[in-house]
Design an enzyme around this catalytic site. Structure first.
Site, PDB file in Angstrom:
ATOM      1  N   ASN A  32       0.830  -1.215   0.000  1.00  0.00           N
ATOM      2  CA  ASN A  32       0.000   0.000   0.000  1.00  0.00           C
ATOM      3  C   ASN A  32       0.866   1.269   0.000  1.00  0.00           C
ATOM      4  OD1 ASN A  32       0.975   0.206   2.579  1.00  0.00           O
ATOM      5  ND2 ASN A  32      -1.024   0.247   3.593  1.00  0.00           N
ATOM      6  N   GLY A  36       6.594   2.085   1.980  1.00  0.00           N
ATOM      7  CA  GLY A  36       7.426   1.519   0.913  1.00  0.00           C
ATOM      8  C   GLY A  36       7.688   2.519  -0.201  1.00  0.00           C
ATOM      9  N   ASP A  50      -4.153  -2.918  -0.082  1.00  0.00           N
ATOM     10  CA  ASP A  50      -3.997  -2.831   1.366  1.00  0.00           C
ATOM     11  C   ASP A  50      -4.465  -4.131   2.009  1.00  0.00           C
ATOM     12  OD1 ASP A  50      -4.251  -2.114   4.135  1.00  0.00           O
ATOM     13  OD2 ASP A  50      -4.231  -0.017   3.483  1.00  0.00           O
ATOM     14  N   ALA A  73       4.670  -7.034   5.293  1.00  0.00           N
ATOM     15  CA  ALA A  73       3.911  -5.798   5.544  1.00  0.00           C
ATOM     16  C   ALA A  73       3.544  -5.659   7.014  1.00  0.00           C
ATOM     17  CB  ALA A  73       2.642  -5.796   4.700  1.00  0.00           C
ATOM     18  N   ASN A  91      -3.148  -3.135  11.988  1.00  0.00           N
ATOM     19  CA  ASN A  91      -2.392  -3.403  10.756  1.00  0.00           C
ATOM     20  C   ASN A  91      -1.683  -4.757  10.828  1.00  0.00           C
ATOM     21  OD1 ASN A  91      -1.758  -2.532   8.147  1.00  0.00           O
ATOM     22  ND2 ASN A  91       0.246  -1.780   8.796  1.00  0.00           N
ATOM     23  N   TYR A 140       4.345  -3.415  19.566  1.00  0.00           N
ATOM     24  CA  TYR A 140       4.893  -3.932  18.299  1.00  0.00           C
ATOM     25  C   TYR A 140       5.265  -5.407  18.449  1.00  0.00           C
ATOM     26  CZ  TYR A 140       8.446  -4.933  14.770  1.00  0.00           C
ATOM     27  OH  TYR A 140       9.181  -5.530  13.781  1.00  0.00           O
ATOM     28  N   HIS A 188      16.286   3.774  12.917  1.00  0.00           N
ATOM     29  CA  HIS A 188      17.333   2.748  13.046  1.00  0.00           C
ATOM     30  C   HIS A 188      18.719   3.373  13.149  1.00  0.00           C
ATOM     31  CE1 HIS A 188      14.300  -0.216  11.100  1.00  0.00           C
ATOM     32  NE2 HIS A 188      14.268  -0.307  12.415  1.00  0.00           N
ATOM     33  N   ILE A 206      23.426   8.991  21.577  1.00  0.00           N
ATOM     34  CA  ILE A 206      23.555   7.651  22.177  1.00  0.00           C
ATOM     35  C   ILE A 206      22.665   7.632  23.415  1.00  0.00           C
ATOM     36  CG2 ILE A 206      25.121   5.948  23.159  1.00  0.00           C
ATOM     37  CD1 ILE A 206      27.447   7.309  21.927  1.00  0.00           C
ATOM     38  N   GLY A 283      12.832   0.719  28.150  1.00  0.00           N
ATOM     39  CA  GLY A 283      12.541  -0.453  27.315  1.00  0.00           C
ATOM     40  C   GLY A 283      13.690  -0.911  26.432  1.00  0.00           C
TER      41      GLY A 283
HETATM   42  N1  LIG Z   1      13.959  -3.513   9.875  1.00  0.00           N
HETATM   43  C1  LIG Z   1      14.248  -4.321  10.890  1.00  0.00           C
HETATM   44  O1  LIG Z   1      15.323  -4.231  11.497  1.00  0.00           O
HETATM   45  C2  LIG Z   1      13.258  -5.377  11.316  1.00  0.00           C
HETATM   46  C3  LIG Z   1      13.579  -6.173  12.435  1.00  0.00           C
HETATM   47  C4  LIG Z   1      12.684  -7.161  12.811  1.00  0.00           C
HETATM   48  C5  LIG Z   1      11.514  -7.370  12.080  1.00  0.00           C
HETATM   49  N2  LIG Z   1      11.217  -6.565  11.027  1.00  0.00           N
HETATM   50  C6  LIG Z   1       9.963  -6.814  10.301  1.00  0.00           C
HETATM   51  O2  LIG Z   1      10.268  -6.975   8.930  1.00  0.00           O
HETATM   52  C7  LIG Z   1       9.223  -6.474   8.096  1.00  0.00           C
HETATM   53  C8  LIG Z   1       9.782  -5.496   7.099  1.00  0.00           C
HETATM   54  O3  LIG Z   1      10.458  -4.437   7.787  1.00  0.00           O
HETATM   55  P1  LIG Z   1      11.031  -3.198   6.997  1.00  0.00           P
HETATM   56  O4  LIG Z   1      12.087  -2.585   7.838  1.00  0.00           O
HETATM   57  O5  LIG Z   1      11.337  -3.600   5.605  1.00  0.00           O
HETATM   58  O6  LIG Z   1       9.753  -2.244   7.023  1.00  0.00           O
HETATM   59  P2  LIG Z   1       9.195  -1.255   5.887  1.00  0.00           P
HETATM   60  O7  LIG Z   1       8.305  -0.299   6.579  1.00  0.00           O
HETATM   61  O8  LIG Z   1      10.309  -0.726   5.072  1.00  0.00           O
HETATM   62  O9  LIG Z   1       8.338  -2.237   4.972  1.00  0.00           O
HETATM   63  C9  LIG Z   1       6.995  -2.585   5.234  1.00  0.00           C
HETATM   64  C10 LIG Z   1       6.251  -2.573   3.913  1.00  0.00           C
HETATM   65  O10 LIG Z   1       4.901  -2.987   4.138  1.00  0.00           O
HETATM   66  C11 LIG Z   1       4.010  -2.089   3.501  1.00  0.00           C
HETATM   67  N3  LIG Z   1       2.744  -2.132   4.266  1.00  0.00           N
HETATM   68  C12 LIG Z   1       2.542  -1.787   5.564  1.00  0.00           C
HETATM   69  N4  LIG Z   1       1.246  -1.972   5.900  1.00  0.00           N
HETATM   70  C13 LIG Z   1       0.619  -2.445   4.797  1.00  0.00           C
HETATM   71  C14 LIG Z   1      -0.712  -2.831   4.508  1.00  0.00           C
HETATM   72  N5  LIG Z   1      -1.696  -2.736   5.409  1.00  0.00           N
HETATM   73  N6  LIG Z   1      -1.011  -3.279   3.271  1.00  0.00           N
HETATM   74  C15 LIG Z   1      -0.052  -3.362   2.311  1.00  0.00           C
HETATM   75  N7  LIG Z   1       1.230  -3.018   2.530  1.00  0.00           N
HETATM   76  C16 LIG Z   1       1.571  -2.559   3.753  1.00  0.00           C
HETATM   77  C17 LIG Z   1       4.717  -0.743   3.542  1.00  0.00           C
HETATM   78  O11 LIG Z   1       4.265   0.169   2.572  1.00  0.00           O
HETATM   79  C18 LIG Z   1       6.160  -1.177   3.300  1.00  0.00           C
HETATM   80  O12 LIG Z   1       6.446  -1.247   1.918  1.00  0.00           O
HETATM   81  C19 LIG Z   1       8.201  -5.853   9.065  1.00  0.00           C
HETATM   82  O13 LIG Z   1       7.171  -6.811   9.246  1.00  0.00           O
HETATM   83  C20 LIG Z   1       8.972  -5.654  10.349  1.00  0.00           C
HETATM   84  O14 LIG Z   1       8.145  -5.756  11.476  1.00  0.00           O
HETATM   85  C21 LIG Z   1      12.057  -5.568  10.635  1.00  0.00           C
END
Ligand SMILES: NC(=O)c1ccc[n+]([C@@H]2O[C@H](COP(=O)([O-])OP(=O)(O)OC[C@H]3O[C@@H](n4cnc5c(N)ncnc54)[C@H](O)[C@@H]3O)[C@@H](O)[C@H]2O)c1
Length: 403
Positions: A32, A36, A50, A73, A91, A140, A188, A206, A283
């Site tokens: 969606n 992204g 979505d 997502a 979500n 989360y 991050h 930090i 946390g």
């Molecule tokens: N980045 C990290 O260090 C990390 C660590 C642990 C877990 N994760 C998990 O990995 C996954 C990806 O993380 P990321 O850093 O690439 O996040 P990101 O936000 O870059 O990617 C998430 C993607 O999902 C899409 N999205 C969100 N809600 C949506 C919906 N309702 N319908 C359709 N698309 C939707 C967003 O547009 C985006 O493109 C996530 O599930 C996150 O919880 C990430």
């Protein structure tokens, strides 16, 4: 094989899309675009939709036959989840349930779910195995754990199999330098450090310098995004034999925040990373490091790029080339065409490989392109062929960048 990559336009999703194409798997992105970027999946079939709208999902499954789904997502910011827990349960949990419904209806039986180290909560042992108690300390982590529970229950009763990959700190960028991390509300560590080097932020803070760790700052486990992407492909391969479980993805090596800053300073050279020390944040556990035994034994996963210098070099290559993220993309295409030739030339000039090695790696690259696989930086072939070590690859990348 055709895979629906839900959230495929995000940071980790887009890198996985890239690895799919390199391996001859056809990815279709469903996103969606809430966080992204379209540019990260240029040239790939995209369904804009979505998860929260079941009609969008139904039409995606009706118009395609998928062998599996990768589900990235989610809403994924810990502080935001504390502020807006309802958004996170909606979500992440309701969205995932909609997806599972649509998969059951369409008869798609394999799912790789993006879970997180945040499902564990405060560590009771380090490194943390998958058997560690799961007591998330924020909405989360709780929302992701709920999805895992839901999948476990549903998969017992239906012909659906899943693997939940619990990532630790995803970091780094594709070796090509043309995709990377670009979040509007970046939280991050590594991107924030590089934004400071680029002058996009005045100061890097930090949080906490009085932890019971060797230098007082928190210790985290960074894992290269391409290694995470590859683990998804391995999960598909082993899913029928080892279904319905959670698997950590971490490097099993912890680095402190101060160590990451120090190494980043080395990577950015003369640019200044201004640092300020702040009180601890609520946390934040002092140490988070994964046990990756299960990933190694079950998936046969061996991280290739997850040493800190490689993570930082690739992340910097992306940020330096795209200081405004995807908003500044597109101007490097012509330059990229010459990249292969130049890369081989530099590798040979530095004496890391022979001219014959370059020819062999080029042949391998050509074979993959001929069978329809996407372009992969020559250095990655050399690494996989055992011609280069990661430190040699880093050295070549540096020369390449500074040519
Ligand atoms: N980045 C990290 O260090 C990390 C660590 C642990 C877990 N994760 C998990 O990995 C996954 C990806 O993380 P990321 O850093 O690439 O996040 P990101 O936000 O870059 O990617 C998430 C993607 O999902 C899409 N999205 C969100 N809600 C949506 C919906 N309702 N319908 C359709 N698309 C939707 C967003 O547009 C985006 O493109 C996530 O599930 C996150 O919880 C990430």
């Amino acid at each position: 094989m055709k895979v629906l990559v839900v959230g495929g336009a995000g940071y980790i999703g887009s890198h996985t899309v890239r690895e799919c194409r390199r391996s001859g798997i056809e990815p279709v992105v469903f996103d969606n675009f809430s966080t992204g970027n379209r540019e990260s999946v240029a040239g790939v079939e995209v369904i804009e939709g979505d998860l929260l709208d079941p009609r969008n999902l139904r039409s995606a499954f009706e118009n395609n036959t998928f062998d599996a789904v990768f589900h990235f997502a989610a809403s994924a910011s810990v502080p935001e989840s504390v502020q807006k827990p309802e958004l996170y349960y909606h979500n992440n949990v309701a969205g995932s349930l909609n997806l599972v419904h649509a998969m059951l209806e369409a008869g798609v039986e394999r799912l790789v779910f993006s879970s997180t180290a945040a499902t564990y909560g405060d560590p009771e042992e380090v490194p943390m195995p998958e058997t560690h108690p799961t007591r998330p300390v924020n909405p989360y982590g709780a929302s992701k754990l709920l999805v895992e529970r839901m999948l476990s229950d549903i998969c017992e009763k239906h012909p659906l199999r899943y693997i939940a990959l619990r990532y630790f700190n995803a970091a780094g960028a594709d070796l090509s330098g043309d995709i990377g991390e670009d979040h509007a509300d970046e939280g991050h560590l590594i991107p924030l450090i590089f934004y400071t080097a680029l002058g996009k932020r005045k100061i890097f803070k930090i949080f906490g310098t009085d932890y019971d760790t060797p230098d007082g700052s928190c210790i985290r486990d960074f894992v290269h995004v391409t290694d995470i992407a590859k683990a998804h492909l391995l999960a598909l391969e082993v899913m029928d034999e080892h279904p319905n479980q959670a698997i950590n993805l971490g490097s099993s090596t912890g680095y402190s925040v101060r160590e990451v800053i120090e190494e980043s300073q080395r990577v950015v050279g003369d640019l200044k990373i201004a640092v300020e020390e702040e009180a601890r944040r609520e946390g934040d556990p002092p140490v988070l490091v994964a046990s990756s035994d299960r990933a190694r034994t079950v998936l046969g996963w061996k991280p290739q790029l997850s040493e800190l210098p490689m993570i930082l070099e690739t992340a910097w290559r992306w940020h330096r080339g795209h200081p405004n993220g995807y908003a500044g993309s597109g101007k490097r295409t012509a330059e990229n065409e010459k990249s292969t030739e130049l890369f081989g030339d530099i590798a040979a000039r530095l004496g890391h490989v022979s001219d014959e090695d370059v020819v062999r790696a080029l042949e391998r690259q050509k074979e993959e392109v001929d069978i329809g696989h996407a372009h992969k930086l020559l250095g990655m072939h050399m690494l996989e062929m055992g011609l280069l070590s990661t430190s040699q690859l880093i050295e070549i990348l540096k020369y390449y960048e500074n040519r």
